[in-house]
Enzyme design. Sequence first.
Site, PDB file in Angstrom:
ATOM      1  N   TYR A 165      -6.844  19.180  19.321  1.00 42.63           N
ATOM      2  CA  TYR A 165      -7.325  19.729  18.054  1.00 42.63           C
ATOM      3  C   TYR A 165      -6.223  20.546  17.376  1.00 42.63           C
ATOM      4  O   TYR A 165      -6.041  20.471  16.172  1.00 42.63           O
ATOM      5  CB  TYR A 165      -8.569  20.603  18.278  1.00 42.63           C
ATOM      6  CG  TYR A 165      -9.187  21.019  16.961  1.00 42.63           C
ATOM      7  CD1 TYR A 165     -10.165  20.219  16.357  1.00 42.63           C
ATOM      8  CD2 TYR A 165      -8.792  22.176  16.309  1.00 42.63           C
ATOM      9  CE1 TYR A 165     -10.708  20.564  15.137  1.00 42.63           C
ATOM     10  CE2 TYR A 165      -9.333  22.533  15.086  1.00 42.63           C
ATOM     11  CZ  TYR A 165     -10.298  21.736  14.508  1.00 42.63           C
ATOM     12  OH  TYR A 165     -10.835  22.060  13.296  1.00 42.63           O
TER      13      TYR A 165
ATOM     14  N   PHE B 122      -2.311  10.197 -13.481  1.00 38.79           N
ATOM     15  CA  PHE B 122      -2.918   9.300 -12.498  1.00 38.79           C
ATOM     16  C   PHE B 122      -4.364   9.760 -12.335  1.00 38.79           C
ATOM     17  O   PHE B 122      -4.665  10.949 -12.433  1.00 38.79           O
ATOM     18  CB  PHE B 122      -2.170   9.278 -11.158  1.00 38.79           C
ATOM     19  CG  PHE B 122      -2.822   8.283 -10.234  1.00 38.79           C
ATOM     20  CD1 PHE B 122      -2.699   6.923 -10.479  1.00 38.79           C
ATOM     21  CD2 PHE B 122      -3.639   8.700  -9.189  1.00 38.79           C
ATOM     22  CE1 PHE B 122      -3.364   6.001  -9.692  1.00 38.79           C
ATOM     23  CE2 PHE B 122      -4.303   7.772  -8.394  1.00 38.79           C
ATOM     24  CZ  PHE B 122      -4.160   6.420  -8.648  1.00 38.79           C
TER      25      PHE B 122
ATOM     26  N   ASP C 148       4.778  13.984  -7.459  1.00 38.67           N
ATOM     27  CA  ASP C 148       3.891  13.000  -6.834  1.00 38.67           C
ATOM     28  C   ASP C 148       4.802  11.921  -6.259  1.00 38.67           C
ATOM     29  O   ASP C 148       5.292  11.041  -6.973  1.00 38.67           O
ATOM     30  CB  ASP C 148       2.918  12.418  -7.868  1.00 38.67           C
ATOM     31  CG  ASP C 148       1.966  11.414  -7.226  1.00 38.67           C
ATOM     32  OD1 ASP C 148       2.282  10.904  -6.124  1.00 38.67           O
ATOM     33  OD2 ASP C 148       0.914  11.125  -7.817  1.00 38.67           O
TER      34      ASP C 148
ATOM     35  N   ARG D 204      -6.681  -1.655 -15.020  1.00 43.54           N
ATOM     36  CA  ARG D 204      -6.005  -0.402 -15.324  1.00 43.54           C
ATOM     37  C   ARG D 204      -5.943  -0.300 -16.851  1.00 43.54           C
ATOM     38  O   ARG D 204      -4.931  -0.581 -17.467  1.00 43.54           O
ATOM     39  CB  ARG D 204      -4.593  -0.359 -14.707  1.00 43.54           C
ATOM     40  CG  ARG D 204      -4.591   0.041 -13.230  1.00 43.54           C
ATOM     41  CD  ARG D 204      -5.161   1.411 -13.044  1.00 43.54           C
ATOM     42  NE  ARG D 204      -5.135   1.909 -11.682  1.00 43.54           N
ATOM     43  CZ  ARG D 204      -6.146   2.585 -11.122  1.00 43.54           C
ATOM     44  NH1 ARG D 204      -7.294   2.744 -11.764  1.00 43.54           N
ATOM     45  NH2 ARG D 204      -6.053   3.083  -9.917  1.00 43.54           N
TER      46      ARG D 204
ATOM     47  N   PHE E 216     -14.165   3.757 -12.750  1.00 47.07           N
ATOM     48  CA  PHE E 216     -13.690   2.393 -12.460  1.00 47.07           C
ATOM     49  C   PHE E 216     -14.046   1.924 -11.060  1.00 47.07           C
ATOM     50  O   PHE E 216     -14.178   0.734 -10.814  1.00 47.07           O
ATOM     51  CB  PHE E 216     -12.171   2.298 -12.686  1.00 47.07           C
ATOM     52  CG  PHE E 216     -11.376   3.261 -11.847  1.00 47.07           C
ATOM     53  CD1 PHE E 216     -11.158   4.561 -12.284  1.00 47.07           C
ATOM     54  CD2 PHE E 216     -10.869   2.882 -10.621  1.00 47.07           C
ATOM     55  CE1 PHE E 216     -10.439   5.466 -11.512  1.00 47.07           C
ATOM     56  CE2 PHE E 216     -10.143   3.767  -9.831  1.00 47.07           C
ATOM     57  CZ  PHE E 216      -9.937   5.068 -10.279  1.00 47.07           C
TER      58      PHE E 216
HETATM   59  N1  F0G Z   1      -0.872   9.466  -6.836  1.00 48.04           N
HETATM   60  C1  F0G Z   1      -0.575   8.177  -7.121  1.00 48.04           C
HETATM   61  C2  F0G Z   1       0.583   7.858  -8.001  1.00 48.04           C
HETATM   62  C3  F0G Z   1      -1.380   7.160  -6.590  1.00 48.04           C
HETATM   63  O1  F0G Z   1      -1.097   5.899  -6.872  1.00 48.04           O
HETATM   64  C4  F0G Z   1      -2.487   7.507  -5.770  1.00 48.04           C
HETATM   65  C5  F0G Z   1      -3.371   6.473  -5.249  1.00 48.04           C
HETATM   66  C6  F0G Z   1      -2.740   8.851  -5.504  1.00 48.04           C
HETATM   67  C7  F0G Z   1      -1.897   9.807  -6.067  1.00 48.04           C
HETATM   68  C8  F0G Z   1      -3.909   9.302  -4.676  1.00 48.04           C
HETATM   69  O2  F0G Z   1      -3.682   9.034  -3.358  1.00 48.04           O
HETATM   70  O3  F0G Z   1      -5.432   7.344  -2.758  1.00 48.04           O
HETATM   71  O4  F0G Z   1      -4.154   8.577  -1.007  1.00 48.04           O
HETATM   72  O5  F0G Z   1      -5.861   9.755  -2.357  1.00 48.04           O
HETATM   73  N2  F0G Z   1      -3.380   5.319  -5.686  1.00 48.04           N
HETATM   74  C9  F0G Z   1      -4.152   4.204  -5.186  1.00 48.04           C
HETATM   75  C10 F0G Z   1      -3.882   3.008  -6.028  1.00 48.04           C
HETATM   76  C11 F0G Z   1      -5.588   4.472  -4.990  1.00 48.04           C
HETATM   77  O6  F0G Z   1      -4.515   1.976  -5.770  1.00 48.04           O
HETATM   78  O7  F0G Z   1      -3.032   3.057  -6.922  1.00 48.04           O
HETATM   79  P1  F0G Z   1      -4.875   8.664  -2.317  1.00 48.04           P
END
Ligand code: F0G
Length: 465
Positions: A79, A131, A222, A389, A456
Amino acid sequence: MAKSTKTTKRSWAEPYKIKMVELLKMTTREEREKMIREAGYNTFLLRSKDVYIDLLTDSGTSAMSDQQWAGMMLGDEAYAGSENFYHLEETIQNYYGYKYVIPCHQGRGAENIISKILIKPGDIIPGNMYFTTTRLHQELAGGTFVDVIVDEAHDPVNLHPFKGNVDLQKLTDVIKRYGAEKIPYVCIATSVNMAGGQPISMENLKAVRKLTKKHGIRIIHDMTRVAENAWFIKMREKGYANKTTAQIVKEICSYTDGATMSAKKDALVNIGGFLAINEHDIYEEASNMVVVYEGLHTYGGMAGRDMEAMAIGIKESVSDNHIRARIGQVEYLGHKLIDAGVPIVQPIGGHGIFLDAKKFLPHIPQTAFPAQTLAAEIYVDSGVRSMERGIVSAGRNKVTGDHYYPELELVRLTIPRRVYTQAHMDVISESIEEVFLNRKKIKGLKMIYEPKYLRFFQAKFTKLK
Ligand code: F0G
């Protein structure tokens, strides 16, 4: 004997061989028509067993290496204080250069924590395009996202090599208008997902660093697809051709103050993520908060074995051979579609091909969801699953309640890493060409169910007559 001067073509090939395979199910057109109708014309609501080639996302869909699977057997499922956490922490420090690491179950877990810590109601968060989950967490914390990406990013045919760049004038104007004290950080994504996987240049990132430093504003990165961005810098930016992807990745991170990471993409794991930060105060607060939302600060919602696989995946993800083949495969599919006259976002992005649904189906107005319609049609044609998208993903303006009407109305064909072959790419291209030939007969959709958040994922539609 005279030396031959003839140069022969040298193709890239996958830098791995296949040890285990997963069998695919084939369905008939009639079966797929029924399945998509029952799924409310939303590809997220299909069962994966009914999908032939799954291009819904590159998230959590990578094939892990034998090394990663071996790492899974080294899971220390304590843990507290799991050995795998320390391996992961050290790997993040080595490869990305950030000081402190908070593991999270996936990217949005990290987004939740950093948004709650840094954003106060009324704050403004500028970023190089939104995003979905990132913006929602900013809004839930009381902030407002402001787009400061270059205009070229909203134009699907503009060939700018770095459509992920920040428009420095737009950012300057936002700082002037709201004041630096209202801006807790600028959110910089590498390989901008919603723009079509488009990179930011090192030159632009450095300029953003200079400007934000002057005003005492942080940059939160990010870094979900940072290695893909680094490859484009290597290919396109002066002075980087002889650097390795690993060196470029580390340099990118060095111009930022912290990062949220969905390791389900670049880092080649099926689940996992983290928050990384250089400031000790924020780290302390985050390691306290992670206990509430994710799990103890040495596992953050992940099993020990998942952290081990991630540590190994990070190392593999910055290898030049890996990234060359990864982007090479996406470009192979993109060029086939371009040659067939299919409208796609250009330049070809890092993690997938984005069909321009406004150009593909010009007779369908945005309020009848052209990209949602096109994704459903492609599924019916061949069992290839893609994702909307466009206007559905963009959601509604929280003040006016109206839809956001994004310039980009796209269908994303996201390529999982190390999963499909070149022959799969041929089959995908042939199916889309077929749908393109018959495009005039396609009619739009009407939304019949709309969830409150991130609609979506679960919205349902019916066909317009
Ligand atoms: N930032 C970006 C640029 C992403 O593409 C995603 C997730 C996230 C943050 C969030 O991360 O899914 O691990 O919680 N993108 C996926 C996609 C869902 O299909 O583009 P997560």
